[in-house]
Design an enzyme around this catalytic site. Sequence first.
Site, PDB file in Angstrom:
ATOM      1  N   GLU A  92     -17.335   5.875  14.238  1.00 51.56           N
ATOM      2  CA  GLU A  92     -17.852   7.090  13.621  1.00 51.56           C
ATOM      3  C   GLU A  92     -17.239   7.329  12.233  1.00 51.56           C
ATOM      4  O   GLU A  92     -17.925   7.723  11.304  1.00 51.56           O
ATOM      5  CB  GLU A  92     -17.543   8.275  14.555  1.00 51.56           C
ATOM      6  CG  GLU A  92     -17.894   9.636  14.021  1.00 51.56           C
ATOM      7  CD  GLU A  92     -19.382   9.928  14.100  1.00 51.56           C
ATOM      8  OE1 GLU A  92     -20.123   9.056  14.599  1.00 51.56           O
ATOM      9  OE2 GLU A  92     -19.777  10.997  13.654  1.00 51.56           O
ATOM     10  N   ASP A  93     -15.947   7.095  12.115  1.00 50.54           N
ATOM     11  CA  ASP A  93     -15.240   7.529  10.904  1.00 50.54           C
ATOM     12  C   ASP A  93     -14.774   6.408   9.980  1.00 50.54           C
ATOM     13  O   ASP A  93     -14.127   6.676   8.965  1.00 50.54           O
ATOM     14  CB  ASP A  93     -14.004   8.371  11.294  1.00 50.54           C
ATOM     15  CG  ASP A  93     -14.411   9.688  11.961  1.00 50.54           C
ATOM     16  OD1 ASP A  93     -15.556  10.108  11.739  1.00 50.54           O
ATOM     17  OD2 ASP A  93     -13.582  10.268  12.685  1.00 50.54           O
TER      18      ASP A  93
END
Length: 499
Positions: A92-93
């Site tokens: 996600e990051d």
Amino acid sequence: MTNTQTTDTQAALSQVSTQLWQELLPHIQYFDKANRDLVELAFTQMVMAHNTDQRKSGEFYIIHPVAATITLAEMKMDASTIVATLLHDVPEDTTVTLKDLAKDFSPEVIFLIEGVTKLSKIRYEGEQLYAENLRKMFVAISKDLRVVFIKLADRLHNLSTLTHLRPDKQYRIALESLEIYAPIAERLGISSLQNAIEDEAFQYVHRDIYNQFVTNSNIEIDRRNKILDRVLIKTKLVLTNHGLAPQKVYGRAKKYYSIFKKLDNKSDLTQIYDLVAIRIIVSNIDDCYYTLSCLQQEFEIINHRTKDYIARPKANGYQSLHLTAYDTESQTYFEFQIRTEDMHEFAEYGVAAHFAYKGQQRGQGSSQFVNTENLKWIKELVDIGQQELSPEEYLAKVRLDLFNDRIFVFTPKNHTIDLPTGSTPLDFAFRIHEDIGSRTIMAKVNNHIARLSDTLKNGDTVEILTDKRQRPNAHWLEWVKTKSARSHIKTYLKRGDRD
Ligand code: MN
């Protein structure tokens, strides 16, 4: 950034990552060497992926996944869960994708990370998305309960660093935690996470009373702790004199939010008998009852308040003996809680205890995903999400459903089945399939032979033995709790009459 700054930041990162690994290491000693190596590989990959990224607090991002991992390692979760927790924010990051991770980690690990990632795509951005987010959470839980364990540990650490966010965001996240996450933890019997989440969220949701409440509670808790110190010495002496050597005897204070909830229907703190309690952990059930009888002889016991949750476990599977005693010297009530190590583990970790690492049979490479598609309550929550409801209506329904009493039991192959509280092995059998239900001759609960009419409790593993000559009879109607089992039996009895 200048080159010197970059070098400084890299040096700081390497120092922090070394510290974090030293912090994590003692918590993963329950794994064998192979699994520890796997966790180390995940840790290294995680540090490389997040690199010098920072949280709102200005700390390195890598602190967050490690904190969440330690929470689950304390619960001795299996290696796939631990590895997935370390990597839960990577796809996600960072620029590292699930596909990249799949080169080093098993499909099971990837499946768990994917489940958590899907959940974090939408972040508290308005009511519609909030409801959608919830629906996604229930879809994820329905695929594998471990996804929700990771999500709970993730949420707990985010709550503990909430001070760095804007007040409106703090309130929103804390409220969501009290309304959704804590009840889910409670539903699953994971009181350790439930209490921790509630106590972190409390201050942001009830800002006006929090400080005063905690101050008042602490004054009373301190007063009682002093009394307990004295009572604890006497308790240990009494037990030794009766030839008992319990594994642990200690005082425990009730958590703030749970006191707060209790005060809703009680007038003041002095009315709460278990504000502080003496917990006694013994090695077997016989010792539980023997300990109880010893204490009854030596302390002033309020008999009508004695509760045998061993013979009659609470709906969520909780087992212990509780007895309320009166200390004449301080004119204060206090509580003894007596249980075995197994009961204690279950009281703290609930359904999650079922997923604890038990040596080789579970861990890296295990192809056995934990199937939860039979969780009816979660299916219902997903279905509610597909109806055309306003976010407020949706949340109202979800809340209602979360608090309905259901238990979770397991098939011998670790499939999770949920049933209403009070269900019996016969309900379980019909829930698997009506043909299995109607041919049931015997049930084993946790490897012991059980009556078909026994009450199941959270976390039980149930095995059904069938015989093709078996037929339902009228007694069975008294032994089942679920409507579907009852209607199958009735249908069969009617058909039988005709034949
Ligand atoms: Mn996270």
